[in-house]
Design an enzyme around this catalytic site. Structure first.
Site, PDB file in Angstrom:
ATOM      1  CB  CYS A 189      -0.916   0.006   1.213  1.00 38.15           C
ATOM      2  SG  CYS A 189      -1.939   1.495   1.346  1.00 38.15           S
ATOM      3  CB  CYS A 200      -2.724  -1.525   7.458  1.00 37.44           C
ATOM      4  SG  CYS A 200      -4.124  -1.963   6.387  1.00 37.44           S
ATOM      5  CB  CYS A 285      -9.013   1.342   1.378  1.00 33.92           C
ATOM      6  SG  CYS A 285      -8.618   0.319   2.817  1.00 33.92           S
ATOM      7  CD  GLN A 378     -17.029 -10.671  13.787  1.00 32.56           C
ATOM      8  OE1 GLN A 378     -16.037 -10.142  13.284  1.00 32.56           O
ATOM      9  NE2 GLN A 378     -17.109 -10.916  15.086  1.00 32.56           N
ATOM     10  CD  GLU A 431     -26.853  -6.536  21.623  1.00 26.80           C
ATOM     11  OE1 GLU A 431     -26.490  -5.339  21.640  1.00 26.80           O
ATOM     12  OE2 GLU A 431     -26.060  -7.479  21.692  1.00 26.80           O
ATOM     13  CB  CYS A 502     -12.757  -8.791  19.298  1.00 25.23           C
ATOM     14  SG  CYS A 502     -13.422  -7.640  20.510  1.00 25.23           S
TER      15      CYS A 502
END
Length: 548
Positions: A189, A200, A285, A378, A431, A502
């Site tokens: 990139c 990134c 991107c 996701q 939730e 995560c």
């Protein structure tokens, strides 16, 4: 994941009977009079001898309150003399002598922050990778440097980006590589590198090298926060790649959701630099999915907007733009290469549909899922099926079992569990996001063995009265579940628990809490669902410790 908020009380719990003691004429759910209205007055403050202002003896030569002279009325002020108006300033002509410069104020004494070191360069040897931020640890004259764009074992010139002479540690970028690692590659990139885009972290690392770094982070966090070796956690030490193998030099285009920031002066879009509000303008991107790239966001003028968010659903052709106008600005006319739904977010973060649908349709686990108003899903197209497969393999749900899906989002794991436990089983999902709960109820409306409730897990789960269950799935936000919630879950005597994480640090902390409650991990898998970044996803399966 949205912030948890407790559910609103129905007003029925603890309501006195009509006409009984403490009966109230107020509406259900309302308090008839403030709870504190009948409290006794706060006692007066006393000294060490128990004497208050009223009971303390008068100090000698001090008049008693009765002897003190009454306050005299103030003498009225004399009216102010009106101020003489200023003489208008004479405009300067070109030929006039230049004004005398004002004397500069003396520099303020140096504060406790110390002298800034930004821009200083040090030659360092790079050590191990650190958790979060895509940086490695180095040291210079005993002080720790967190260095980005470097790799373990390299010798680099590190330029300080944050810190002072009094800082415990410094942040830096590797601006010159003196001795390179075998895992280093040329970043594909053009917007990656020191002082550039912060989206990134590992563009300069081979795919295998990236997974090795993530595995090292997970190993360190398990040891540091949970006291576990990989073998004790049931993990083989690998981070599994997701998606097909790519030709050398090609970047996986996995990101189905990208939020661009708009340059206020030019109307061009870009991405934030690392730990900065500064903008890196881009023309593409590389990790954005084809569904995002095909819209050509980078080639349009977005003057008047603060941000443009793009969602490209996987499994359907749905495309959604979420625009955030600047204060006082109108939405521009949007003409893109593909049909899109358009929504806007106002200054109070309220969501408004402009045209098209206010949701996208995702496809995973054999179902179509509605995700509204930019809700959580996701962002790797293969992540939902990958995670569902790992959860079901680890839990092995049986017909007729009961299960909890905590932090359930739009119902992904609840739907998969309901299919396995069958009509004799039962699944409860909890939730905190109201919109996600509405989507979950819509998505799972045909399943009579699923119930979805809105509220925070921490407050709602204790109110359900559930004392035991067979299976638990929890997918908490990045901060993790926490000690109290883990203790409650451990008390439910579940046969197995699946923890989807995560953040490796939050996972390790909660594994330590589960051990206190009598559970241990028997299986742990890590997935590289976010290539080129330091992020990855884990699925841990826990069982009761024998004899606990």
């Amino acid at each position: 994941m949205s912030r948890n908020t407790p559910p609103r009380s129905s007003g029925k719990s603890g309501q006195p009977k009509k006409g009984g003691k403490g009966a109230s004429t107020g509406k259900p759910g309302q308090v008839a009079r403030p709870r504190w209205s009948n409290k006794p007055a706060r006692p007066s403050a006393t000294d060490r001898d128990g004497l208050s202002v009223e009971t303390a003896p008068v100090v000698p030569a001090e008049p008693t309150p009765a002897e003190r002279p009454a306050a005299q009325p103030r003498t009225p002020r004399e009216p102010r003399t009106p101020r003489t108006p200023r003489t208008p300033r004479t405009p300067r002509n070109q030929g006039d002598a230049p004004r005398t410069a004002r004397p500069t104020r003396a520099a303020a004494p140096r504060g406790p922050g110390g002298e800034p070191l930004v821009g200083e360069r040090y030659e360092v040897e790079v050590g191990a990778v650190a958790h979060g931020g895509g940086h490695c640890v180095a040291r210079h004259e005993g002080r720790v440097l967190f260095v980005r764009h470097a790799l373990p074992g390299e010798r680099v010139i590190a330029q300080v980006t944050e810190g002072t002479t009094n800082s415990r540690f410094l942040r830096a970028d590797a601006v010159e590589v003196l001795e390179a690692s075998k895992d280093r590659i040329e970043p594909p990139c053009p917007f990656s590198g020191p002082g550039k885009c912060g989206g990134c972290d590992w563009q300069h690392v081979s795919p295998g090298g990236q997974r090795k770094l993530k595995g090292n982070v997970l190993t360190e966090q398990l040891a540091k926060l949970a006291g576990l070796t990989p073998a004790e956690a049931g993990w083989d030490g690998s981070v599994e790649p997701v998606g097909g193998k790519l030709p050398p030099g090609e970047v996986p285009a996995w990101r189905t959701r990208v939020q661009y920031t708009v340059d206020a002066e030019t109307g061009e879009v870009g991405l934030r630099k690392h730990r900065s509000h500064d903008l890196q303008l881009i023309d593409r991107c590389l990790i954005a999915s084809p569904g995002v790239t095909e819209l050509g966001i980078e080639s349009r003028d977005w003057t008047g907007l603060g941000s443009v968010e793009v969602i490209a659903a996987s499994g359907s052709s749905d495309r959604q733009l979420i625009l955030r106008p600047l204060p006082g600005e109108q939405l521009p006319l949007v003409e893109l290469d593909k049909p899109v739904s358009l929504s806007r977010v106002d200054s109070q973060d309220l969501f408004h549909r402009v045209h098209g649908r206010n949701f996208v349709r995702e496809r995973a686990a054999g179902r179509t899922w509605r995700v509204s108003n930019g809700g959580f899903w996701q962002i790797h197209p293969e992540a939902p099926d990958t995670l569902v497969g790992a959860v079901l393999d680890g839990l092995d749900p049986q017909y007729g079992e009961s299960a909890l899906d905590l932090y359930c989002g739009v119902g992904l794991f609840a739907g998969a569990l309901a299919d396995r436990v069958g009509e004799e089983g039962a699944v409860l999902g909890i939730e905190s996001s109201k919109q996600a709960v509405q989507d979950a109820k819509h998505n799972l409306a045909e399943l009579e063995n699923v119930q979805i409730e809105c509220g925070s897990v921490e407050t709602l789960l204790p109110r359900t009265g559930i004392t035991s269950t067979d299976l638990i799935v929890l997918d908490p936000p990045r901060a993790g579940a926490g000690r109290e919630t883990v203790a409650h879950l451990a008390a439910l005597s579940a046969r197995r628990i699946a923890y989807v994480a995560c953040d490796p640090a939050a996972l390790a902390r909660d594994l330590a809490f589960f051990r206190e409650g009598g559970y241990r991990p028997v299986s742990l898998r890590a997935f590289d669902l976010f290539p080129m970044t330091h992020h990855f996803e884990c699925v841990a399966i826990l069982e009761p410790i024998a004899g606990s």
